[in-house]
Design a protein around this motif. Structure first.
Motif, PDB file in Angstrom:
ATOM      1  N   GLU A   1       0.822  -1.211   0.000  1.00  0.00           N
ATOM      2  CA  GLU A   1       0.000   0.000   0.000  1.00  0.00           C
ATOM      3  C   GLU A   1       0.855   1.260   0.000  1.00  0.00           C
ATOM      4  OE1 GLU A   1      -3.101   0.138   2.862  1.00  0.00           O
ATOM      5  OE2 GLU A   1      -4.093  -1.680   2.129  1.00  0.00           O
TER       6      GLU A   1
ATOM      7  N   ASP B   1       0.740   9.342  -6.098  1.00  0.00           N
ATOM      8  CA  ASP B   1       1.283  10.687  -5.931  1.00  0.00           C
ATOM      9  C   ASP B   1       2.166  11.056  -7.123  1.00  0.00           C
ATOM     10  OD1 ASP B   1       1.539  13.087  -4.596  1.00  0.00           O
ATOM     11  OD2 ASP B   1       3.185  12.414  -3.316  1.00  0.00           O
TER      12      ASP B   1
ATOM     13  N   ARG C   1       0.408   4.227  -2.779  1.00  0.00           N
ATOM     14  CA  ARG C   1       0.250   5.661  -2.524  1.00  0.00           C
ATOM     15  C   ARG C   1       1.343   6.471  -3.217  1.00  0.00           C
ATOM     16  NH1 ARG C   1      -0.736   3.409   2.711  1.00  0.00           N
ATOM     17  NH2 ARG C   1      -2.954   3.499   3.256  1.00  0.00           N
TER      18      ARG C   1
END
Length: 267
Positions: free
Chosen positions: A183, A191, A187
């Protein structure tokens, strides 16, 4: 999204060979026109980047197409402008450069594993679009591919490497840590996409749970993005061999010849 059936092997091999022929034609056009092409391969560990690069380059002239896979930066390189060590590998006229991972290390593994500071990460996200716009403005054809693999398929590939002595070297501590940090990497990727998916250099996502599909899909897309055309091959005529002029080869016993291992094999 429902999982698609694996692409038939015979269909895959036929289409791959056809596409590889087109890659050869594309390279000849790149050479003739003095184009500069950069192809960035990014994605999770075991997503199939390396195997796709092998298929892309298999029939290309290695004098004009090369793969760049940089090791960890040296102490000196760590003091340089971050993009500096990548710049020296950019192509000259007539060249194709494939980055097996690239400056995007800073947006992924360096950021997730703490190899760079938060400030360095944010600076990268600000500077990267500027850097890539400069490349494109200067005439470089920049193509960025993100190979996307599911967690279950990544796990299966990692497990297969554990029992394969020919590929076990592909399992590094960083690869293993990526399982626990799935995870975090997700992320970081999201981004990165927000900041660097720019009009001048879009991210093209390759679904790679089926490696056969991902390879032909990626190559076909690349070919569709480069406006190449067939280049007429120069006429080549093999000369006649001249008549012997008295040369005699030295006796073979004077040479240190490689043993005939093939003769020991069962026929």
């Amino acid at each position: 999204m429902a999982k698609r059936q694996r692409l038939d092997k015979a269909v895959y091999e036929a289409e791959l060979f056809r596409l590889q022929g087109e890659l050869v034609r594309m390279q000849e056009w790149v050479r003739r026109e003095g184009e500069r092409v950069v192809i960035v391969f990014e994605g999770r560990d075991a997503a199939g980047k390396g195997s796709t690069i092998k298929r892309v380059t298999e029939y290309l002239n290695p004098r004009h197409a090369r793969t760049v896979a940089l090791p960890a930066p040296t102490e000196r390189e760590r003091t340089q402008w971050y993009f500096q060590r990548y710049v020296e590998h950019l192509p000259a006229a007539g060249e194709i450069v494939l980055f097996d991972r690239s400056w995007y290390n800073r947006a992924g593994v360096e950021h997730v594993l703490g190899y760079c500071t938060a400030e360095e990460h944010q600076r990268f996200l600000r500077q990267c679009p500027i850097f890539e716009r400069m490349l494109v403005e200067d005439g470089i054809r920049l193509h960025k591919y993100w190979f996307s693999v599911s967690d279950s398929e990544q796990q299966r590939r990692f497990e297969s490497r554990l029992t394969d002595p020919m590929r076990r070297w592909k399992l590094s501590p960083t690869d293993l840590e990526s399982v626990e940090r799935w995870e975090d990497y997700s992320r970081a990727k999201d981004d990165m996409m927000v900041h660097t998916d720019i009009a001048e250099a879009r991210w093209d996502v390759v679904e790679s749970d089926d490696k056969r599909r991902s390879r032909v899909n990626m190559i076909a897309h690349l070919l569709s993005q480069v406006p190449y055309e067939a280049v007429e091959a120069p006429s080549i005529v093999l000369p006649d061999r001249p008549a012997p002029r008295g040369y005699r080869r030295p006796d073979r016993s004077l040479q240190h010849e490689v043993p005939d291992h093939a003769a020991t094999l069962a026929t």
